[in-house]
Design a protein around this motif. Structure first.
Motif, PDB file in Angstrom:
ATOM      1  N   MET B   1      28.856 -25.111  13.277  1.00 17.78           N
ATOM      2  CA  MET B   1      28.358 -23.823  12.795  1.00 17.78           C
ATOM      3  C   MET B   1      27.530 -24.025  11.533  1.00 17.78           C
ATOM      4  SD  MET B   1      30.407 -20.323  11.866  1.00 17.78           S
ATOM      5  CE  MET B   1      31.878 -21.225  11.940  1.00 17.78           C
ATOM      6  N   LYS B   2      26.508 -23.215  11.391  1.00 22.43           N
ATOM      7  CA  LYS B   2      25.669 -23.336  10.198  1.00 22.43           C
ATOM      8  C   LYS B   2      26.457 -22.874   8.972  1.00 22.43           C
ATOM      9  CE  LYS B   2      22.373 -22.244  13.552  1.00 22.43           C
ATOM     10  NZ  LYS B   2      22.344 -21.122  14.451  1.00 22.43           N
ATOM     11  N   ARG B   3      26.131 -23.489   7.836  1.00 23.33           N
ATOM     12  CA  ARG B   3      26.905 -23.209   6.630  1.00 23.33           C
ATOM     13  C   ARG B   3      26.899 -21.722   6.251  1.00 23.33           C
ATOM     14  NH1 ARG B   3      27.947 -27.186   8.073  1.00 23.33           N
ATOM     15  NH2 ARG B   3      27.642 -29.277   7.312  1.00 23.33           N
ATOM     16  N   GLY B   6      28.844 -19.580   8.328  1.00 28.96           N
ATOM     17  CA  GLY B   6      30.264 -19.819   8.099  1.00 28.96           C
ATOM     18  C   GLY B   6      30.792 -18.888   7.018  1.00 28.96           C
ATOM     19  N   GLN B  40      36.508 -21.929  20.867  1.00 26.43           N
ATOM     20  CA  GLN B  40      36.105 -23.131  20.126  1.00 26.43           C
ATOM     21  C   GLN B  40      36.199 -22.943  18.626  1.00 26.43           C
ATOM     22  OE1 GLN B  40      32.437 -24.824  21.528  1.00 26.43           O
ATOM     23  NE2 GLN B  40      33.420 -25.522  23.402  1.00 26.43           N
ATOM     24  N   ALA B  41      35.943 -21.741  18.156  1.00 26.94           N
ATOM     25  CA  ALA B  41      36.022 -21.509  16.712  1.00 26.94           C
ATOM     26  C   ALA B  41      37.455 -21.193  16.289  1.00 26.94           C
ATOM     27  CB  ALA B  41      35.089 -20.369  16.318  1.00 26.94           C
ATOM     28  N   GLU B 220      27.441 -16.685  17.761  1.00 24.57           N
ATOM     29  CA  GLU B 220      28.000 -17.386  16.608  1.00 24.57           C
ATOM     30  C   GLU B 220      29.321 -16.721  16.258  1.00 24.57           C
ATOM     31  OE1 GLU B 220      26.441 -19.496  13.855  1.00 24.57           O
ATOM     32  OE2 GLU B 220      25.375 -20.320  15.569  1.00 24.57           O
TER      33      GLU B 220
END
Lengths: 336, 379
Positions: B1-3, B6, B40-41, B220
């Motif tokens: 994931m992109k920062r 996040g 997944q997250a 996302e």
């Protein structure tokens, strides 16, 4: 083996491939000196303080050329890297070429030229070779197989058996570039992205760490990617592993491609990265050294080994957790 | 994931945790991509205990009728035929006699020319490259897949390209659940890709006619948490409307050109859903203009109705139908992880990367829970 026929998934680096290797090749070859878990096997050396290592690999990637590399340079990097992560310095390579009838010679020249260049820049000599031509339809243009010989210090003792709980996992750079680049290069997705293969020799990266007493193990995460290598570490060392999602470098275009196509970058192949396991005491030194050399600028600590059960847990960016499991089947095209 | 996303995700998570929910709340998603991100997250681990995320009918492979797969297998066995299908479809088993192939993969192993493809254009290319063969494209999918299929048709296709179409619209399945009297969820997360193509308006009926908060989400974790917050907040405030949490991609009216091409190529018809039954106005069918490419209409390829019916019977013990409807979690099926694994799937939900069982298995959930909910904590 429970399967009766070979499926593509038997080549994916996951559980099926392990079963194929253990239950067909290891069992039927019945050779006491064959260890199917190592990247390169030691053989008696020319001097008392060093030993020779042998490694061999086959290359069937489609397409033959892709952004950032081609099957020619890959055939060198693949074997050089297997020797490098075993702690050896590669010295000579042999090449087998299986060329399909009808392949354009100009293309073959480009590939072999690229192979020669890769060998020279890795400081390894190609000393023998063999060429076979396959009938049209029997091969994907060209396949290569390379075998490499390297030298390493006899004192070198790297392997998952040396891993202890609390050790630190380092990755030398962003993961998934090669797998994503090859997927995109296959026209079928109709996508174009700013993604290049990371294919390169990792010799500089591995040699930078060899004198560290706390260096336990190195591996290049090729087929099956980072997740598969860490899975292998847990399965062999019987320690757990915890990775932090926010610490694992993934390039923005790679994560976009993965999001679009539903792939997980942790399972995509790298061809120019090293995963190293070190004692906590030496992990910082290793990271500093990697940061200082080309190809290691984006190296990160990505996790630790634990006393938990031997599974790989990914701590997600939002504080959740999930297991990274062995690949079950093969959703991906051939990438190496 | 992109920062940055996040951090955004964490801020939505904080907001969700600060909500005072009055009762246990079930939020359904109807997209395999959503379920994959959720698993997944590890979203289920971090949400408050009273919030359940339920995978619903969101996997095109899982709801594709077995009769259609059986039909595809039979066509693949015909002489001079190349059968092209999306890779996921190859491994879905159907109920056929033991001596016959029970999946397209088995038909392929037995000599049928079955080609896994990733894009409709590959089917067209196969037909162009093999003018002496009949290329049959078994096209199963939701609106997002049917739009490129329609685009391929609209551009013109060779005479030897046939379509075995098994396309479905997403919203009618949700409407059917809502009209069943026991939908089993309190709020809906609507599919981002489908809404990108068809427009967010398609999902307004959920809040308007059924008084359930709805939010469209992207893929996302941050977007899914935003949507989860949007619907939970409405439940707390006693409100009810459609919120677009994926504005980067989802615009009013959707993709006008894609919708126009869909209308130009397909009729909307009553269609069968595996394990669910017939849902009115829920399927795509080739319209008269493309009748010459309709594999279903070719007499020599028609299958015996009795055999088709038998093929359509669910395997004993398989609970895919209840998984698809969100009535049970994947690991509440008695076959999950025991008789049914990705390697030896019994039902379609364990085959496709979009299938809830497969997604849970890939996320490391190994324990089969045949008692009561909640069963969804991964670690």
């Amino acid at each position: 083996m429970t399967d009766t026929h070979i499926a593509l998934a038997h080549g994916n680096g996951g559980r099926l491939m392990r079963e194929l290797i253990d239950e067909v090749f290891a069992r039927c070859l019945d050779s006491p000196s064959l260890d199917t878990r190592v990247d390169a096997a030691p053989v008696p050396g020319p001097a008392d303080d060093c030993e020779l290592c042998v490694s061999t690999d086959g290359f069937t990637v489609q397409p033959l050329e892709y952004p950032g590399g081609d099957i020619g340079s890959l055939a060198v990097h693949g074997t050089v890297n297997d020797l490098a992560v075993s702690g050896a310095t590669p010295t000579v390579l042999t090449v087998n070429a299986f060329v399909e009838e009808g392949l354009e010679i100009a293309l073959l020249e480009r590939l072999v030229h690229s192979m020669g260049q890769a060998a020279r820049s890795a400081g390894v000599a190609i000393v023998a070779g063999d060429t076979k031509v396959l009938r049209r339809g029997e091969g994907g243009g060209v396949y290569f197989a390379t075998t490499g010989l390297g030298v390493r210090a006899r004192a070198s003792d790297l392997g998952p058996h040396r891993i202890e709980a609390g050790d630190v996992l380092l990755i030398s750079g962003p993961v998934g570039d090669h797998g994503a680049a090859v997927m995109l290069a296959r026209e079928q997705f109709g996508l174009r992205g700013d993604v290049r293969s990371d294919a390169a020799s990792v010799l500089g990266l591995t040699q930078a760490l060899l004198d560290l007493d706390g260096l336990r193990f190195m591996r290049d995460p090729t087929r099956g990617g980072l997740a598969t290598v860490v899975h292998e570490i847990t399965a062999t060392s019987r320690h757990g592993a915890r990775l932090r999602e926010t610490d694992i470098p993934v390039r923005e275009p790679v994560s976009s491609v993965c999001e679009m196509l539903g792939y997980d970058p942790y399972y995509l192949a790298c061809e120019g990265r090293v995963l190293a396991v070190l004692s906590p005491a030496d992990a910082d030194v290793a990271l500093e050294r990697w940061h200082a050399i080309p190809g290691g600028e984006q190296a990160r600590k990505i996790g630790v080994t634990t006393t938990e059960s031997p599974r790989v847990i990914l701590e997600t960016a939002i504080g959740g957790e999930r297991y990274l499991e062995e690949l079950e089947d093969d959703p991906l095209p051939r990438i190496c | 994931m992109k920062r940055d996303s996040g951090e955004l995700a964490l801020s939505y998570l904080e907001r969700i945790r600060s909500l005072e929910l009055r009762s246990r709340t079930k939020v359904m998603n109807v997209c395999g991509g959503h379920e994959r991100t959720i698993t997944q997250a590890g979203l289920r681990n971090v949400l408050p205990d009273g919030v359940e995320l339920i995978p619903g009918p969101g996997c095109p492979v899982c709801i594709c009728p077995e009769e259609d797969i059986y039909h595809a297998i039979q066509i693949a066995r015909q002489p001079r035929v190349i059968l092209a299908a999306f890779g996921d479809m190859l491994r879905v088993p159907v109920n056929a006699p033991k001596r016959e192939p029970r999946s397209l993969e088995q038909a392929k192993a037995a000599g049928a020319d079955v080609r896994p493809i990733a894009s409709p254009l590959e089917a067209k290319r196969l037909a162009t490259e093999s003018p002496d063969r009949d290329v049959v494209f078994f096209a199963a999918g939701f609106e997002t897949t049917m739009a490129p299929v329609a685009a391929m048709l609209a551009e013109g296709v060779p005479a030897n390209l046939w379509l075995l179409l098994s396309g479905r619209l997403t919203w009618p399945a949700v409407a059917m659940l809502l009209e069943s009297g026991r939908p089993g969820f309190d709020a809906l997360i609507a599919p981002g890709h489908v809404a990108t193509v068809m427009g967010p308006e398609e999902w307004e009926f959920v809040s308007r006619d059924h008084a359930l908060p709805t939010a469209i989400a992207g893929f996302e974790p941050a977007s899914l948490l935003a949507a989860t917050y949007a619907v939970l907040r409405q439940l707390v405030d006693g409100e009810c409307r459609l919120v677009n949490c994926y504005p980067q991609a989802v615009r009013n009216g959707g993709n006008a050109r894609a919708r126009q091409i869909l209308t130009r190529c397909f009729d909307i018809v009553a269609a069968d859903w595996r394990g669910i039954g017939t849902i009115p106005a829920s399927g795509f069918a080739l319209n008269d203009h493309f009748a010459a490419h309709d594999a279903r209409a070719r007499e020599s390829w028609m299958t015996d109705p009795a055999a088709r019916k038998r093929a359509g019977e669910m395997p004993p013990g398989c609970d895919c139908a209840r998984v698809v409807l969100g009535r049970i979690y994947p690991n509440e099926c008695q076959l999950y992880g025991r008789a049914c694994t990705p390697r030896h799937p019994i039902g379609p939900c364990m085959v496709s990367d979009e299938g809830a069982c497969r997604v849970w298995w890939a996320g490391g959930i190994r324990e089969s829970v045949t008692t009561e909910r909640p069963a969804a904590k991964a670690v």
